[in-house]
Enzyme design. Structure first.
Site, mmCIF file in Angstrom:
data_model
loop_
_atom_site.group_PDB
_atom_site.id
_atom_site.type_symbol
_atom_site.label_atom_id
_atom_site.label_comp_id
_atom_site.label_asym_id
_atom_site.label_seq_id
_atom_site.Cartn_x
_atom_site.Cartn_y
_atom_site.Cartn_z
ATOM 1 N N LYS A 117 0.821 -1.206 0.000
ATOM 2 C CA LYS A 117 0.000 0.000 0.000
ATOM 3 C C LYS A 117 0.867 1.273 0.000
ATOM 4 C CE LYS A 117 -4.104 -2.194 1.018
ATOM 5 N NZ LYS A 117 -3.768 -3.549 1.332
HETATM 6 C C1 LIG Z 1 -4.445 -4.716 0.869
HETATM 7 C C2 LIG Z 1 -3.669 -5.955 0.794
HETATM 8 C C3 LIG Z 1 -3.995 -6.974 -0.102
HETATM 9 C C4 LIG Z 1 -5.193 -6.892 -1.008
HETATM 10 O O1 LIG Z 1 -5.055 -5.922 -2.000
HETATM 11 P P1 LIG Z 1 -6.330 -5.358 -2.779
HETATM 12 O O2 LIG Z 1 -5.823 -4.259 -3.628
HETATM 13 O O3 LIG Z 1 -7.278 -4.863 -1.714
HETATM 14 O O4 LIG Z 1 -6.905 -6.491 -3.543
HETATM 15 C C5 LIG Z 1 -3.172 -8.073 -0.178
HETATM 16 N N1 LIG Z 1 -2.093 -8.197 0.624
HETATM 17 C C6 LIG Z 1 -1.773 -7.245 1.524
HETATM 18 C C7 LIG Z 1 -0.598 -7.447 2.386
HETATM 19 C C8 LIG Z 1 -2.529 -6.081 1.630
HETATM 20 O O5 LIG Z 1 -2.192 -5.151 2.509
#
Ligand SMILES: *Cc1c(COP(=O)(O)O)cnc(C)c1O
Length: 495
Positions: A113
């Site tokens: 993120k």
């Molecule tokens: C947010 C997240 C996901 C999922 O990603 P999306 O974009 O919501 O599908 C997968 N792995 C981790 C570690 C995350 O923080």
């Protein structure tokens, strides 16, 4: 150059420029902003290999954010992708056995993120300036664990912004929770919501479309926006690393010109994999987009049957950032595979609201053939962590393990030998319990913070500074609310 405009998937909100879409976060009709058409890149690999991460980021983002000047966009990119990432490569690729890990967790909060949330505040601030708006921005964010801290990190002390993060009481890991509740910064607020992520996300989405609260905020000089992947400013920066991974493989001689690759994406809200879909449609030679779910396998069921059904049991798993039943960004994919048919999207979303499910048409199903859906049980996930450690001394986190497990199932089922990139979305240091206890039984019973130190002894990567001694930091945010109290909580904060 013609301006690329953004429309709402639901068709009744005004068409806007990129900076406006970034500011608004979500359209007034409840839909998500999508580009009028997906821009393409002249895919000349021998030119692309000359670009570093930032130059590539500029190339990709400038196709989408056409109302930003070159100077504006480059300034955002420079501020985002600097030494707050532990590697200059930003998102390096590592070969493990016959596949490749795209490591996306070298940012300040140790999850993918960060790649988008380190640039979003700058995109937002620039958008405010461009639109000549004299208001403060209030960011509301629901988190399944990782978005919250990454958003807090990104927005802390950015003037003209306030941020409130809502995380579900049920689900997030101890490290994830501590990262948020110990966060310092005078414009930052963190609130626990009684319920799960879907409750938090729905509550936050409702605030965005509630006119009365919008008015009270406007009176106080605030404008809402979102740091969730419903915001196009969150989504587009994620397209970059798909290109980057392909270029890395080419540079290392692992693929040749015009070879296709597959990608496996551990999926929750469908933001990350949607960025992959955009990359593919821009011209990146991706063959299959493999969508990996944990036991909350609503997307697996959808991809295999064409029916999305949220009426099901919700599981709290050891990959909490994927514990999601209502995947927001799927709406964007539905829009594209329906041939941009807003009426259809309204029909499906109404059905989801009223009946908790919808079924897509045969035609739309055919358009999903780029996707393969798979899922991993809790046991398969932990088996994968153990296998990677035993075979390669590689420590992966639970989300990446879900992806690995689905990758192995896919290979077995299809015999497809296409070179495959697995997106590694979080550092194992965020999930010490789930990871260390399966690597060796001797760790059983140790507390999470001891386990972090033990992991340090086994891992190629040292304990990241940001979580060192996190258990000794002061807890600053203690507020807990019910999901129907969220409007009041928001109003209280801006008093
Ligand atoms: C947010 C997240 C996901 C999922 O990603 P999306 O974009 O919501 O599908 C997968 N792995 C981790 C570690 C995350 O923080």
């Amino acid at each position: 150059m013609n301006q690329l405009m953004y429309k709402s998937t639901r068709g009744s909100a005004k068409t806007v420029t990129a900076s406006n879409a970034i500011l608004k976060g979500i359209a007034e009709d409840g839909g998500l902003y999508v580009p009028d058409n997906i821009p393409t890149i002249d895919f000349n690999i021998d030119e692309l290999v000359k670009l570093d991460y930032k130059a590539l980021a500029y190339l990709v983002m400038s196709k989408f954010f056409t109302d930003f000047t070159e100077e504006e966009l480059k300034s955002c990119i420079d501020k985002a992708y600097d030494s707050k990432f532990a590697t200059e490569e930003i998102t390096p690729v590592k070969k493990i056995g016959d596949s490749y890990l795209l490591e996306l967790y070298f940012g300040p909060t140790l999850a993918f993120k960060d790649v988008a949330l380190s640039i979003l505040p700058h995109l937002l601030k620039t958008s405010v300036k461009k639109q000549g708006i004299d208001k403060n921005i209030l960011i509301l964010t629901a988190t399944s664990g990782d978005t919250g801290k990454a958003a807090l990190e990104g927005f802390t002390n950015v003037d003209g912004t306030e941020i409130i993060v809502f995380y579900p009481v049920e689900g997030v890991s101890t490290v994830q929770k501590l990262q948020m509740v110990t966060h310092k910064g005078k414009n930052t607020h963190v609130v626990a919501i009684k319920g799960n992520f879907d409750d938090a996300q729905t509550a936050v989405k409702n605030v965005f479309t509630d006119n009365s609260i919008q008015e009270s905020l406007a009176e106080k000089g605030y404008l809402f926006s979102s740091a969730n992947s419903i915001n196009i400013g969150r989504l587009i920066p994620q397209v970059v690393y798909y290109f980057y991974s392909y270029i890395s493989l080419y540079k290392k001689g692992e693929i040749s010109k015009d070879d296709k690759i597959n990608v496996v994406v551990p999926t929750g809200n469908f933001g990350n994999i949607l960025a992959g879909y955009l990359a593919k449609n821009m011209g990146l030679p991706i063959d299959k987009l493999i969508c990996a779910s944990n036991e909350n396998k609503v997307l697996y069921d959808f991809i295999t049957t064409g029916t999305y059904d949220k009426n099901r049991e919700f599981f709290i798993t050891n990959s909490p950032s994927m514990d999601i039943i209502v995947s927001s960004n799927l709406e964007r994919l539905l829009y594209f595979v329906s041939g941009k048919d807003s009426n259809k999207i309204n029909e499906l979303m109404t059905s989801l609201k009223v009946n908790g499910k919808y079924e897509i048409t045969e035609d739309m199903k055919k358009q999903l053939s780029d996707f393969y859906g798979g899922y991993a049980s809790e046991e398969e996930t932990t088996d994968e962590i153990k296998a990677l450690y035993d075979n390669y001394k590689e420590i992966i986190d639970t989300h990446t393990a879900v992806a690995y497990s689905v990758y192995n199932k896919y290979k077995k089922e299809t015999k497809d030998a296409t070179k495959t990139v697995i997106l590694s979305t979080a550092s194992p240091y965020k999930f010490p319990n789930a990871v260390m206890n399966v690597i060796d039984k001797k760790y059983f019973g140790l507390d999470e913070f001891k386990l972090i130190n033990e992991m340090d002894k086994l891992s190629a990567y040292k304990i990241p500074q940001s979580i060192k001694d996190i258990d000794k930091k002061e807890v600053i945010h203690t507020k807990v609310c019910k999901k129907n109290e969220i409007n009041q909580v928001v109003l209280d904060f801006i008093k």
